[in-house]
Design a protein around this motif. Structure first.
Motif, PDB file in Angstrom:
ATOM      1  N   ARG A 102      38.505  38.992  39.872  1.00 44.72           N
ATOM      2  CA  ARG A 102      37.161  39.348  40.317  1.00 44.72           C
ATOM      3  C   ARG A 102      36.166  38.235  39.997  1.00 44.72           C
ATOM      4  O   ARG A 102      35.273  37.936  40.796  1.00 44.72           O
ATOM      5  CB  ARG A 102      36.717  40.657  39.643  1.00 44.72           C
ATOM      6  CG  ARG A 102      37.397  41.890  40.214  1.00 44.72           C
ATOM      7  CD  ARG A 102      36.624  43.159  39.871  1.00 44.72           C
ATOM      8  NE  ARG A 102      36.544  43.377  38.439  1.00 44.72           N
ATOM      9  CZ  ARG A 102      37.465  44.050  37.738  1.00 44.72           C
ATOM     10  NH1 ARG A 102      38.542  44.540  38.347  1.00 44.72           N
ATOM     11  NH2 ARG A 102      37.310  44.229  36.443  1.00 44.72           N
ATOM     12  N   VAL A 103      36.323  37.596  38.828  1.00 45.78           N
ATOM     13  CA  VAL A 103      35.432  36.486  38.464  1.00 45.78           C
ATOM     14  C   VAL A 103      35.625  35.310  39.410  1.00 45.78           C
ATOM     15  O   VAL A 103      34.669  34.743  39.950  1.00 45.78           O
ATOM     16  CB  VAL A 103      35.674  36.043  37.001  1.00 45.78           C
ATOM     17  CG1 VAL A 103      34.874  34.774  36.699  1.00 45.78           C
ATOM     18  CG2 VAL A 103      35.295  37.153  36.040  1.00 45.78           C
ATOM     19  N   ILE A 104      36.878  34.941  39.623  1.00 48.82           N
ATOM     20  CA  ILE A 104      37.176  33.774  40.467  1.00 48.82           C
ATOM     21  C   ILE A 104      36.698  33.987  41.893  1.00 48.82           C
ATOM     22  O   ILE A 104      36.213  33.055  42.553  1.00 48.82           O
ATOM     23  CB  ILE A 104      38.689  33.480  40.438  1.00 48.82           C
ATOM     24  CG1 ILE A 104      39.099  32.999  39.036  1.00 48.82           C
ATOM     25  CG2 ILE A 104      39.062  32.432  41.481  1.00 48.82           C
ATOM     26  CD1 ILE A 104      40.585  32.779  38.869  1.00 48.82           C
ATOM     27  N   ASN A 105      36.771  35.216  42.373  1.00 51.01           N
ATOM     28  CA  ASN A 105      36.366  35.517  43.748  1.00 51.01           C
ATOM     29  C   ASN A 105      34.890  35.829  43.887  1.00 51.01           C
ATOM     30  O   ASN A 105      34.415  36.156  44.980  1.00 51.01           O
ATOM     31  CB  ASN A 105      37.187  36.685  44.299  1.00 51.01           C
ATOM     32  CG  ASN A 105      38.646  36.316  44.484  1.00 51.01           C
ATOM     33  OD1 ASN A 105      38.943  35.215  44.931  1.00 51.01           O
ATOM     34  ND2 ASN A 105      39.557  37.217  44.132  1.00 51.01           N
ATOM     35  N   GLY A 106      34.146  35.733  42.758  1.00 51.26           N
ATOM     36  CA  GLY A 106      32.707  35.892  42.818  1.00 51.26           C
ATOM     37  C   GLY A 106      32.237  37.317  43.017  1.00 51.26           C
ATOM     38  O   GLY A 106      31.139  37.536  43.533  1.00 51.26           O
ATOM     39  N   ARG A 107      33.051  38.295  42.602  1.00 48.87           N
ATOM     40  CA  ARG A 107      32.650  39.689  42.750  1.00 48.87           C
ATOM     41  C   ARG A 107      31.489  40.029  41.824  1.00 48.87           C
ATOM     42  O   ARG A 107      31.358  39.473  40.732  1.00 48.87           O
ATOM     43  CB  ARG A 107      33.842  40.618  42.447  1.00 48.87           C
ATOM     44  CG  ARG A 107      35.049  40.377  43.340  1.00 48.87           C
ATOM     45  CD  ARG A 107      34.776  40.823  44.770  1.00 48.87           C
ATOM     46  NE  ARG A 107      35.882  40.505  45.651  1.00 48.87           N
ATOM     47  CZ  ARG A 107      36.990  41.227  45.747  1.00 48.87           C
ATOM     48  NH1 ARG A 107      37.150  42.307  44.996  1.00 48.87           N
ATOM     49  NH2 ARG A 107      37.940  40.863  46.587  1.00 48.87           N
ATOM     50  N   ALA A 108      30.656  40.963  42.243  1.00 53.74           N
ATOM     51  CA  ALA A 108      29.452  41.295  41.480  1.00 53.74           C
ATOM     52  C   ALA A 108      29.730  42.234  40.318  1.00 53.74           C
ATOM     53  O   ALA A 108      28.969  42.273  39.348  1.00 53.74           O
ATOM     54  CB  ALA A 108      28.411  41.928  42.410  1.00 53.74           C
TER      55      ALA A 108
END
Length: 345
Positions: free
Chosen positions: A28-34
């Motif tokens: 989630r961090v790598i994919n820029g999730r909020a």
């Protein structure tokens, strides 16, 4: 990782093992999730930095095409030194179709801005000119994969952070060699702020030619200032010229300080260069407005700005940078303020 390799990848599994987080959270961090807590995001990005993931953050193609702005931080008064660099950066960015968000002025030195840059979606990268922030802050910005380039670093930049500077050691050495060839052996050095990287480089360059002719450093002939201004140059020169055995030449950290040194010499009735040689550094406009005109070292200020933008554009395009720390050549400019050492009897 080889120097200049900004494309090394690490696996999600490796980051999860490094942080103790789940693979899903790291993804989630790598994919820029909020839906990720700020401290968790920071933990993952720091781990990626330790493991070698130093790739620039890529913006979506639509955003890149829209011409996201470049943040230019120069927390100083934009005089004929910093103003030249900033103007060159802005003009080169315009060629590349990038607008500028400028952060300048001495009040900006106390603003904590770097941590917030990655969250500003209107920005695509930054050019940081003589940044006052410590190296740890630059490393954190790098670990968050925000593209930036440092111009004239105040402290040693992290190895894998692109930086552009002038050849301060070589320029200072060339200047002192000029004075040594004129017969000067007792030379007063008016250095810049002690905590600046450039001060160390120039000091080493000044000392080397004297050592070559058997002259060891004399602590009483060296002064360091808090700010590189004409007034501080004047005060330092006054102390040096009032020594029981005064120097036959003074080299100043920059041209403005050399102007202060000329004032101190005039007050003491010393003729330049017959009684005292004076030299500066930078070759800004004031060096040609003195009488006599200043011998100095020309810094490629405009080219420093252009080179910084070119490096940043390559980062934004995800190109590999083979040269991360670029040092541009300086040039000795001999004018009327230096001459043969006076004969003493």
């Amino acid at each position: 990782m080889k120097q200049g390799d900004v494309t090394k990848r690490v696996t999600v599994r490796a980051v999860a093992a490094e942080t103790g987080l789940s693979i899903a959270t790291v993804s989630r961090v790598i994919n820029g999730r909020a839906n990720v807590a700020p401290h968790t995001r920071d933990l993952v990005l720091r781990a990626m930095g330790r493991l070698g993931q130093h790739t620039p953050r890529r913006r979506p193609a639509a955003e890149a095409a829209s011409g996201a702005a470049v943040y230019v931080r120069c927390p100083y008064v934009l005089t004929d030194y910093f103003g030249i660099i900033v103007s060159s950066v802005a003009e080169t960015l315009e060629v590349h179709g990038r607008p500028v968000v400028l952060n300048a002025g001495e009040a900006a030195q106390h603003a904590e801005v770097l941590a917030g840059l990655p969250g500003r979606t209107s920005l695509c990268g930054a050019v940081l000119i003589l940044p006052p922030e410590p190296g740890e802050d630059l490393e954190r910005l790098r670990d968050r994969r925000f593209p930036f380039v440092v111009v004239d670093p105040r402290t040693p930049p992290p190895r894998d952070v692109p930086a552009v500077s002038a050849g301060h050691f070589a320029g200072a050495r060339r200047l002192m060699t000029h004075l040594v060839e004129l017969g000067h052996r007792r030379v007063g050095i008016i250095g810049g702020p002690r905590h600046w990287l450039v001060t160390d480089h120039r000091q080493a360059g000044y000392v080397a030619p004297l050592a070559d002719v058997g002259v060891l450093p004399v602590p009483e002939l060296v002064r360091f200032v808090v700010e590189p201004t004409a007034e501080h140059g004047y005060r330092a020169a006054r102390e040096l010229l009032d020594l029981p055995e005064r120097p036959t030449a003074l080299v100043a950290f920059n041209d403005k300080m050399a102007v202060g040194a000329l004032r101190a010499a005039a007050e003491r009735g010393l003729r330049v260069p017959a009684d005292l040689s004076v030299a500066g550094f930078d070759d800004i406009e004031v060096s040609r407005a003195t009488q006599p005109m200043l011998t100095t070292v020309r810094q490629p200020l405009e080219e420093m700005g252009r080179m910084a933008v070119n490096l940043l554009v390559r980062l934004l395009d995800a190109h590999k940078l083979d040269a991360l720390h670029v040092e541009l050549a300086t040039e000795l400019v001999v004018r009327g303020s230096t001459g043969p050492a006076p004969v003493t009897y």
